[in-house]
Scaffold this motif. Sequence first.
Motif, PDB file in Angstrom:
ATOM      1  N   PHE A 213      -1.267   3.440   1.149  1.00  0.00           N
ATOM      2  CA  PHE A 213      -0.957   2.989  -0.302  1.00  0.00           C
ATOM      3  C   PHE A 213      -1.910   3.565  -1.353  1.00  0.00           C
ATOM      4  O   PHE A 213      -1.932   3.105  -2.530  1.00  0.00           O
ATOM      5  CB  PHE A 213      -0.836   1.545  -0.320  1.00  0.00           C
ATOM      6  N   ARG A 214      -2.990   4.260  -0.790  1.00  0.00           N
ATOM      7  CA  ARG A 214      -3.922   4.729  -1.774  1.00  0.00           C
ATOM      8  C   ARG A 214      -3.735   6.246  -1.953  1.00  0.00           C
ATOM      9  O   ARG A 214      -3.333   7.087  -1.196  1.00  0.00           O
ATOM     10  CB  ARG A 214      -5.284   4.723  -1.258  1.00  0.00           C
ATOM     11  N   VAL A 221      -4.945   2.487  -5.678  1.00  0.00           N
ATOM     12  CA  VAL A 221      -3.823   2.161  -5.451  1.00  0.00           C
ATOM     13  C   VAL A 221      -2.793   2.848  -6.121  1.00  0.00           C
ATOM     14  O   VAL A 221      -2.727   2.967  -7.230  1.00  0.00           O
ATOM     15  CB  VAL A 221      -3.430   0.625  -5.688  1.00  0.00           C
ATOM     16  N   PHE A 226       3.501  -1.175  -4.043  1.00  0.00           N
ATOM     17  CA  PHE A 226       3.538  -0.704  -2.697  1.00  0.00           C
ATOM     18  C   PHE A 226       2.898  -1.703  -1.754  1.00  0.00           C
ATOM     19  O   PHE A 226       3.110  -1.878  -0.391  1.00  0.00           O
ATOM     20  CB  PHE A 226       2.633   0.583  -2.579  1.00  0.00           C
ATOM     21  N   THR A 227       1.989  -2.651  -2.345  1.00  0.00           N
ATOM     22  CA  THR A 227       1.132  -3.509  -1.690  1.00  0.00           C
ATOM     23  C   THR A 227       1.930  -4.779  -1.539  1.00  0.00           C
ATOM     24  O   THR A 227       1.286  -5.848  -0.892  1.00  0.00           O
ATOM     25  CB  THR A 227      -0.267  -3.996  -2.235  1.00  0.00           C
ATOM     26  N   TYR A 237       9.645   2.089  -1.185  1.00  0.00           N
ATOM     27  CA  TYR A 237       8.383   2.102   0.045  1.00  0.00           C
ATOM     28  C   TYR A 237       7.593   0.879  -0.355  1.00  0.00           C
ATOM     29  O   TYR A 237       7.489   0.456  -1.535  1.00  0.00           O
ATOM     30  CB  TYR A 237       7.848   3.222  -0.128  1.00  0.00           C
ATOM     31  N   ASP A 238       7.003   0.061   0.806  1.00  0.00           N
ATOM     32  CA  ASP A 238       5.857  -0.584   0.756  1.00  0.00           C
ATOM     33  C   ASP A 238       5.082  -0.820   1.877  1.00  0.00           C
ATOM     34  O   ASP A 238       5.718  -0.207   2.860  1.00  0.00           O
ATOM     35  CB  ASP A 238       6.429  -2.130   0.244  1.00  0.00           C
ATOM     36  N   VAL A 239       4.128  -1.299   1.754  1.00  0.00           N
ATOM     37  CA  VAL A 239       3.164  -1.080   2.965  1.00  0.00           C
ATOM     38  C   VAL A 239       3.964  -1.670   4.234  1.00  0.00           C
ATOM     39  O   VAL A 239       3.497  -1.204   5.537  1.00  0.00           O
ATOM     40  CB  VAL A 239       1.699  -1.915   2.628  1.00  0.00           C
ATOM     41  N   ALA A 260      -4.517  -1.328   5.436  1.00  0.00           N
ATOM     42  CA  ALA A 260      -2.943  -1.869   5.405  1.00  0.00           C
ATOM     43  C   ALA A 260      -2.749  -3.014   6.114  1.00  0.00           C
ATOM     44  O   ALA A 260      -2.109  -4.016   5.734  1.00  0.00           O
ATOM     45  CB  ALA A 260      -1.937  -0.590   5.517  1.00  0.00           C
TER      46      ALA A 260
END
Length: 316
Positions: A213-214, A221, A226-227, A237-239, A260
């Motif tokens: 995510f970075r 970020v 994403f978090t 998309y997400d973590v 993550a």
Amino acid sequence: MDVIDYLMDGDPAIRWQVLRDLTDAAPEEVAAERARVAAEGWGARLLALQAEDGMWDGGVYRPGWVDESRPMYDAWTATHFSLQQLVDFGVDPADERMRRAVARVRDGVRWDQPGSPPYFDGETEPCVNGVVLTIAAHVGESGDAVVKTLLDSRLDDGGWNCWAEYGATTSSLHSTICVLEGLLDWEQATGGTEEARAVRIAAEEYLLDRRLFRRRNTGEVIDPRFTMTSYPVRWFYDVLRGLDYLRRARPAGDPRCAEAIELLRAKQGPDGAWRLENTHEGPTPFEMDGEQEGFPSRWVTLRALRVLRWADATRG
């Protein structure tokens, strides 16, 4: 309520996966619960919404009723996303109701534009094709044409971007996670090819080099969303989605997932559940009971617990 009891109080689509992934239940117990998905609850309800022409809501990617003046309007009621949801539910592909639904799609559904190929041949956007490949792998349809399109459309940085045909040269986590899932599902269903496997493993580095995510160059970020935990994921998309993929793809783990994983662990509530933090807006076929933004979510909790089970097993 114990968190497993909380999950088992949900729909059969949740329960059979809890038995398989979190309780190590006997295969026959898992199979018996899975068989209920097509017959009752969310799975049966979604199957019943398919029309005789094979489509859901009159369209493949966008419903027939969507105003053409709003071309980017997302609605999750069309055929593509309904099939994706059935795969998430885990409807047994051998069930006669699912077989009938797939046959209707295979024999009668083409992409929305005139002269387009059949549904299971895919189209041009990698985020769409990745999901098509996941569906094809689940239901036993050939995904070979889609795999070729995906391998041919990979960008130089190792991933994919649905805007590449319009000039994008940098990959997108949205597009890349869809393709990675599709390639892994196809590989597990068919044995895959060495070329496709090498491409998939190399593309995983696109996620891992960014710690999921970075930004690789600054460490910032990439996008706060994403978090955040979401479900259904659609093409986003997400973590948690990234970790759930890597849980399957890299059973031995990878140290670059550590941050993550801890981010996800910190989101667990005192009741043992995780909240649904980000709903991807758009009309849905129906509301899934107990799935509301800001409140505990069985889908998010199921996926988070199996990720942490994997993470804890790979420590040390």
